[in-house]
Design a protein around this motif. Structure first.
Motif, PDB file in Angstrom:
ATOM      1  N   ILE A   1      10.293 103.825  53.301  1.00 54.39           N
ATOM      2  CA  ILE A   1      10.004 105.142  53.869  1.00 54.39           C
ATOM      3  C   ILE A   1       8.599 105.534  53.465  1.00 54.39           C
ATOM      4  CG2 ILE A   1      10.671 107.579  53.961  1.00 54.39           C
ATOM      5  CD1 ILE A   1      13.500 106.683  53.064  1.00 54.39           C
ATOM      6  N   VAL A   2       7.807 105.946  54.439  1.00 56.15           N
ATOM      7  CA  VAL A   2       6.470 106.459  54.170  1.00 56.15           C
ATOM      8  C   VAL A   2       6.494 107.948  54.460  1.00 56.15           C
ATOM      9  CG1 VAL A   2       4.012 106.324  54.714  1.00 56.15           C
ATOM     10  CG2 VAL A   2       5.426 104.255  54.803  1.00 56.15           C
ATOM     11  N   ASP A   3       6.242 108.763  53.435  1.00 57.76           N
ATOM     12  CA  ASP A   3       6.305 110.215  53.565  1.00 57.76           C
ATOM     13  C   ASP A   3       4.884 110.782  53.606  1.00 57.76           C
ATOM     14  OD1 ASP A   3       6.504 113.092  52.612  1.00 57.76           O
ATOM     15  OD2 ASP A   3       8.633 112.602  52.767  1.00 57.76           O
ATOM     16  N   LYS A   4       4.499 111.313  54.761  1.00 51.67           N
ATOM     17  CA  LYS A   4       3.135 111.822  54.939  1.00 51.67           C
ATOM     18  C   LYS A   4       2.872 113.051  54.090  1.00 51.67           C
ATOM     19  CE  LYS A   4       0.088 113.791  58.485  1.00 51.67           C
ATOM     20  NZ  LYS A   4      -0.021 114.155  59.933  1.00 51.67           N
ATOM     21  N   SER A   5       3.822 114.002  54.055  1.00 54.73           N
ATOM     22  CA  SER A   5       3.586 115.265  53.360  1.00 54.73           C
ATOM     23  C   SER A   5       3.439 115.078  51.858  1.00 54.73           C
ATOM     24  CB  SER A   5       4.713 116.256  53.655  1.00 54.73           C
ATOM     25  OG  SER A   5       5.956 115.767  53.183  1.00 54.73           O
ATOM     26  N   GLU A   6       4.197 114.144  51.286  1.00 54.90           N
ATOM     27  CA  GLU A   6       4.115 113.903  49.843  1.00 54.90           C
ATOM     28  C   GLU A   6       3.135 112.799  49.483  1.00 54.90           C
ATOM     29  OE1 GLU A   6       7.983 113.412  48.125  1.00 54.90           O
ATOM     30  OE2 GLU A   6       8.424 115.564  48.308  1.00 54.90           O
TER      31      GLU A   6
ATOM     32  N   THR B   1       3.547 109.371  49.798  1.00 52.27           N
ATOM     33  CA  THR B   1       4.286 108.375  49.018  1.00 52.27           C
ATOM     34  C   THR B   1       4.858 107.276  49.894  1.00 52.27           C
ATOM     35  OG1 THR B   1       6.292 109.730  49.180  1.00 52.27           O
ATOM     36  CG2 THR B   1       4.964 109.991  47.187  1.00 52.27           C
ATOM     37  N   VAL B   2       5.103 106.137  49.260  1.00 50.36           N
ATOM     38  CA  VAL B   2       5.911 105.057  49.825  1.00 50.36           C
ATOM     39  C   VAL B   2       7.175 104.972  48.987  1.00 50.36           C
ATOM     40  CG1 VAL B   2       6.102 102.572  50.185  1.00 50.36           C
ATOM     41  CG2 VAL B   2       3.974 103.752  50.756  1.00 50.36           C
ATOM     42  N   LEU B   3       8.327 104.974  49.648  1.00 44.10           N
ATOM     43  CA  LEU B   3       9.610 104.941  48.962  1.00 44.10           C
ATOM     44  C   LEU B   3      10.363 103.671  49.318  1.00 44.10           C
ATOM     45  CD1 LEU B   3      10.760 108.550  49.990  1.00 44.10           C
ATOM     46  CD2 LEU B   3       9.411 107.932  47.993  1.00 44.10           C
ATOM     47  N   LEU B   4      11.142 103.167  48.375  1.00 42.26           N
ATOM     48  CA  LEU B   4      12.110 102.114  48.645  1.00 42.26           C
ATOM     49  C   LEU B   4      13.488 102.739  48.548  1.00 42.26           C
ATOM     50  CD1 LEU B   4      10.729  99.077  46.588  1.00 42.26           C
ATOM     51  CD2 LEU B   4      10.560  99.463  49.059  1.00 42.26           C
ATOM     52  N   ALA B   5      14.319 102.498  49.540  1.00 46.26           N
ATOM     53  CA  ALA B   5      15.659 103.065  49.561  1.00 46.26           C
ATOM     54  C   ALA B   5      16.705 101.963  49.605  1.00 46.26           C
ATOM     55  CB  ALA B   5      15.838 103.990  50.758  1.00 46.26           C
ATOM     56  N   ALA B   6      17.840 102.209  48.943  1.00 45.32           N
ATOM     57  CA  ALA B   6      18.955 101.266  48.923  1.00 45.32           C
ATOM     58  C   ALA B   6      19.832 101.474  50.157  1.00 45.32           C
ATOM     59  CB  ALA B   6      19.771 101.465  47.650  1.00 45.32           C
ATOM     60  N   ALA B   7      20.852 100.630  50.290  1.00 45.37           N
ATOM     61  CA  ALA B   7      21.720 100.680  51.458  1.00 45.37           C
ATOM     62  C   ALA B   7      22.424 102.022  51.601  1.00 45.37           C
ATOM     63  CB  ALA B   7      22.742  99.548  51.387  1.00 45.37           C
ATOM     64  N   ASP B   8      22.708 102.684  50.476  1.00 49.68           N
ATOM     65  CA  ASP B   8      23.383 103.986  50.524  1.00 49.68           C
ATOM     66  C   ASP B   8      22.424 105.142  50.747  1.00 49.68           C
ATOM     67  OD1 ASP B   8      22.081 104.086  48.104  1.00 49.68           O
ATOM     68  OD2 ASP B   8      23.873 104.374  46.878  1.00 49.68           O
ATOM     69  N   GLY B   9      21.137 104.842  50.985  1.00 53.53           N
ATOM     70  CA  GLY B   9      20.142 105.867  51.234  1.00 53.53           C
ATOM     71  C   GLY B   9      19.459 106.403  49.995  1.00 53.53           C
ATOM     72  N   LYS B  10      19.929 106.011  48.812  1.00 52.90           N
ATOM     73  CA  LYS B  10      19.331 106.500  47.575  1.00 52.90           C
ATOM     74  C   LYS B  10      17.938 105.918  47.386  1.00 52.90           C
ATOM     75  CE  LYS B  10      19.987 106.738  42.571  1.00 52.90           C
ATOM     76  NZ  LYS B  10      20.855 106.359  41.417  1.00 52.90           N
TER      77      LYS B  10
END
Length: 322
Positions: free
Chosen positions: A191-196, A198-207
């Motif tokens: 996930i790339v979040d423009k407002s923050e 950041t680049v995020l890595l998320a697990a299968a459960d969305g966490k």
């Protein structure tokens, strides 16, 4: 200076080449001596300690420099969110308690290796056409290479080791304790979040299991919002420069190929996306990540890019959101 590191030509090379083969500053072997045994008693609650613990938890503050700033606050908010804590971006008691679950030293001893000081270390030109004449885009100093290895600013390393020659093999120096951090859990989405920023890595459960600061576009080259996919990963790629893809390119420039290396315009990793000319990549200026603009692509530190290169694979979804 804003790093011109996006809207790549499709000719970007994707061959996986060992770093030692493409530039003159090979990364030291991973078994180089790092020891916490001699770590002195440390101030329990400092910005430096918070940065190290956040880095180890994969909620990166960016380049570790011992100073408060926007990247540290963003990292704290992400870490607090992931732990169900109030998202105030402050180093309060509850946040310290969570950070301290991994009881490790802030600093450790590291013995400078021959590979660290081998060089050659040379100043690099800023002009793209001049860079294209070089056979390698390696580190410009021992401090720069050691800084990337330990996710730290060269200035911090000099401060921690005042009076010690960082460019002499065998010197024992103090470095941030990040080398042996466990890998993050398996991710299924980026996930790339423009407002923050950041680049995020998320697990299968969305966490969210990891968060890194990033530069995510500009007014001229906005982040392409929507759903995309990873199409490939190149470690130590060459860079195919096409001035037609840069709104602010020098009109006298021509197409050129730049050699691989940590000071390549896309750093040590290019993660190609299904959006043409766009990718997630490293940078030769880690201190600018999360604080400067890019030409549309997602720019992270070289060490973050290397971690992402191990965490993603072709076909993984990438969500770019506002």
């Amino acid at each position: 200076m804003i790093v011109r590191t996006s809207r790549l030509a499709l000719a970007l090379a994707f061959a996986l080449v060992p770093l030692a083969a493409v530039h003159a500053n090979p990364v030291p072997a991973q078994d180089a001596p790092v020891s916490a045994a001699a770590a002195p008693a440390e101030e329990a609650r400092s910005v430096l300690r918070a940065q190290v613990l956040l880095d180890r938890a994969h909620f990166s503050p960016g380049e570790i420099d011992g100073e408060s700033g926007s990247n540290l606050r963003t990292a704290l908010i992400g870490f607090q969110r992931s732990r169900g804590l109030p998202e105030d971006g402050e180093l309060g008691p509850a946040t310290w308690a969570e950070l301290e679950r991994e009881a490790v030293a802030t600093l450790v001893d590291y013995t400078v290796q021959g590979e660290d000081v081998a060089g050659p270390f040379e100043a690099l030109p800023t002009d793209m056409m001049e860079k294209a004449k070089l056979d390698a885009l390696g580190y410009t100093s021992v401090e720069e290479g050691l800084g990337e290895r330990f996710h730290a600013s060269p200035a911090l390393l000099r401060s921690l080791n005042e009076g010690k020659p960082l460019d002499v093999a065998g010197t024992v120096i103090r470095v941030p304790n990040v080398a042996d951090a466990p890998a993050p859990a398996a991710a299924t989405q980026v996930i790339v979040d423009k407002s923050e920023g950041t680049v995020l890595l998320a697990a299968a459960d969305g966490k969210v299991i990891a968060q890194f600061p990033a530069s995510t576009g500009s007014e001229h080259d906005p982040l392409p919002l929507g759903e995309w996919k990873v199409t490939g990963v190149a470690v130590d790629p060459t860079f195919s420069y096409n001035p037609d893809l840069f709104w602010d390119a020098n009109p006298e420039h021509a197409k050129a190929k730049l050699a691989a290396g940590p000071n390549n315009p896309v750093g040590r990793v290019w993660i190609d996306l299904s959006k043409e000319h766009y990718g997630i990549h490293g940078t030769p200026e880690p201190s600018r990540v999360g604080k400067g603009e890019s030409h549309g692509c997602i720019r992270v530190t070289n060490w973050t890019a290397l971690l992402l290169s191990e965490a993603v694979k072709a076909g993984m979804p990438v969500l770019m959101r506002e």
